[in-house]
Motif scaffolding. Sequence first.
Motif, PDB file in Angstrom:
ATOM      1  N   THR A 245       0.832  -1.209   0.000  1.00  0.00           N
ATOM      2  CA  THR A 245       0.000   0.000   0.000  1.00  0.00           C
ATOM      3  C   THR A 245       0.861   1.251   0.000  1.00  0.00           C
ATOM      4  OG1 THR A 245      -1.797  -1.139   1.154  1.00  0.00           O
ATOM      5  CG2 THR A 245      -1.789   1.262   1.237  1.00  0.00           C
ATOM      6  N   MET A 246       1.876   1.260   0.847  1.00  0.00           N
ATOM      7  CA  MET A 246       2.776   2.413   0.924  1.00  0.00           C
ATOM      8  C   MET A 246       3.483   2.651  -0.402  1.00  0.00           C
ATOM      9  SD  MET A 246       6.018   2.934   3.484  1.00  0.00           S
ATOM     10  CE  MET A 246       6.854   4.525   3.632  1.00  0.00           C
ATOM     11  N   VAL A 247       3.949   1.578  -1.041  1.00  0.00           N
ATOM     12  CA  VAL A 247       4.652   1.698  -2.312  1.00  0.00           C
ATOM     13  C   VAL A 247       3.707   2.202  -3.406  1.00  0.00           C
ATOM     14  CG1 VAL A 247       5.758   0.377  -4.155  1.00  0.00           C
ATOM     15  CG2 VAL A 247       6.463   0.033  -1.777  1.00  0.00           C
ATOM     16  N   ARG A 248       2.525   1.628  -3.482  1.00  0.00           N
ATOM     17  CA  ARG A 248       1.570   2.062  -4.524  1.00  0.00           C
ATOM     18  C   ARG A 248       1.204   3.532  -4.367  1.00  0.00           C
ATOM     19  NH1 ARG A 248      -0.171  -1.809  -7.824  1.00  0.00           N
ATOM     20  NH2 ARG A 248       0.033  -3.992  -7.169  1.00  0.00           N
ATOM     21  N   GLU A 249       1.022   3.971  -3.140  1.00  0.00           N
ATOM     22  CA  GLU A 249       0.726   5.392  -2.914  1.00  0.00           C
ATOM     23  C   GLU A 249       1.928   6.256  -3.306  1.00  0.00           C
ATOM     24  OE1 GLU A 249      -0.331   5.569   1.203  1.00  0.00           O
ATOM     25  OE2 GLU A 249      -2.365   4.775   0.873  1.00  0.00           O
ATOM     26  N   GLY A 250       3.133   5.778  -3.024  1.00  0.00           N
ATOM     27  CA  GLY A 250       4.332   6.547  -3.312  1.00  0.00           C
ATOM     28  C   GLY A 250       4.640   6.690  -4.787  1.00  0.00           C
ATOM     29  N   VAL A 251       4.297   5.680  -5.601  1.00  0.00           N
ATOM     30  CA  VAL A 251       4.617   5.739  -7.038  1.00  0.00           C
ATOM     31  C   VAL A 251       3.471   6.309  -7.862  1.00  0.00           C
ATOM     32  CG1 VAL A 251       6.151   3.755  -6.799  1.00  0.00           C
ATOM     33  CG2 VAL A 251       3.797   3.389  -7.584  1.00  0.00           C
TER      34      VAL A 251
END
Length: 397
Positions: A245-251
Amino acid sequence: MTAARLPGVIGRRIFLVATEESGDRLGAGLMKVLRQRLGDAVQFDGVGGRAMTREGLNPLFPIEELSIMGFAAVVKQLPKILRLIRQTVDAVIATSPDILVIIDSPDFTHRVARRVRARDASIPIVDYVSPTVWAWRPGRARAMLRYVDHVLALLPFEPEAYQRLHGPPCSYIGHPLTEQLASLRPNGEEQVRRAAEPPVLLVLPGSRRGEIRHHLALFGEALAKLRSGGRDFELVLPTMPHLETMVREGVASWEVTPKIVVGETEKRAAFRIAHAALAKSGTVTLELALSGVPMVTAYRVGNAEAFILRRAIRVSSVILANLVIGQDVIPEYLQENCTPENLSRALGEVLSDSPLRRQQVEAFTTLDAKMSTGNTPPSVRAADIVLATMRRGRRAN
């Protein structure tokens, strides 16, 4: 004090302490071999995660309580960390095990070991995974003589470092990655994809939330510059379920949209077809090198941590693959040198048939010989030393 239990006697107890997932995997592999050698009479107590619990560990507390990243976070959580250290030491003393095995995470595990040695000097202590005495704080090696009986090294140059620094006995047992080469290296079809156009470019911003916060936006900018410069590539970002979730939000704001793959199996599949990688410095650099993937590495930390590390690091490179190979073939961009411009320029080289790429590919072919342990797996070599230390009996006070 509880009477010592001797090998061959029912009721043997081994206490293990691992506080991160990587240590949990090492501990589980060690426990599996120890149970094969000792039978079901052995009892495992201590601190570990899901893998060690599946192998029969009686866990003292969930290792998630120690998922703390960065100096500032450690300071904030210090009362909790000290309480867990005391709780662990009290449990070791109450258990009075035949041996204590501390696994990686030296900021926690070495504090436990020192206090156990002070309270009951008879308990043998083995340290599984050397702290980086060869990179910084070399005085720790000599200090470890007081509370560690044997160090199990994952890197082939570490025993010499302990000898030079007058530390405890240290044996190279092999890196667990050497047991996983089949999952890292491409088959024929995957090799064709690795060489095909557009090239697959991996981006690996880290395995901890703090690392991802430091690297994700920076990596996105570097990749945008690479694409705007006319370079075509297929971008793949491997991550783990708890970070997805954190990665998807970040990219979401990246100009170049990566394909996100989740889990260890999918990550290894991506490694096998990758042409090059942009990676945060760490164990992943050795993983990529063993897979034969040329790379550019980067690392950013907070200002306070950077101030301390600059004054402490004593090696020319912090890249594990460079250290094992014995030459700095992988470029590393640290702190203020870790810029989108520098990263995109270096990535352009490793994606091309450049001298930098060829030098890395050639150097990676030497790793198998440098890291070989013959036909004995690392977990078996580790278990052999733990058992030998235990069979020598409890130390005299």
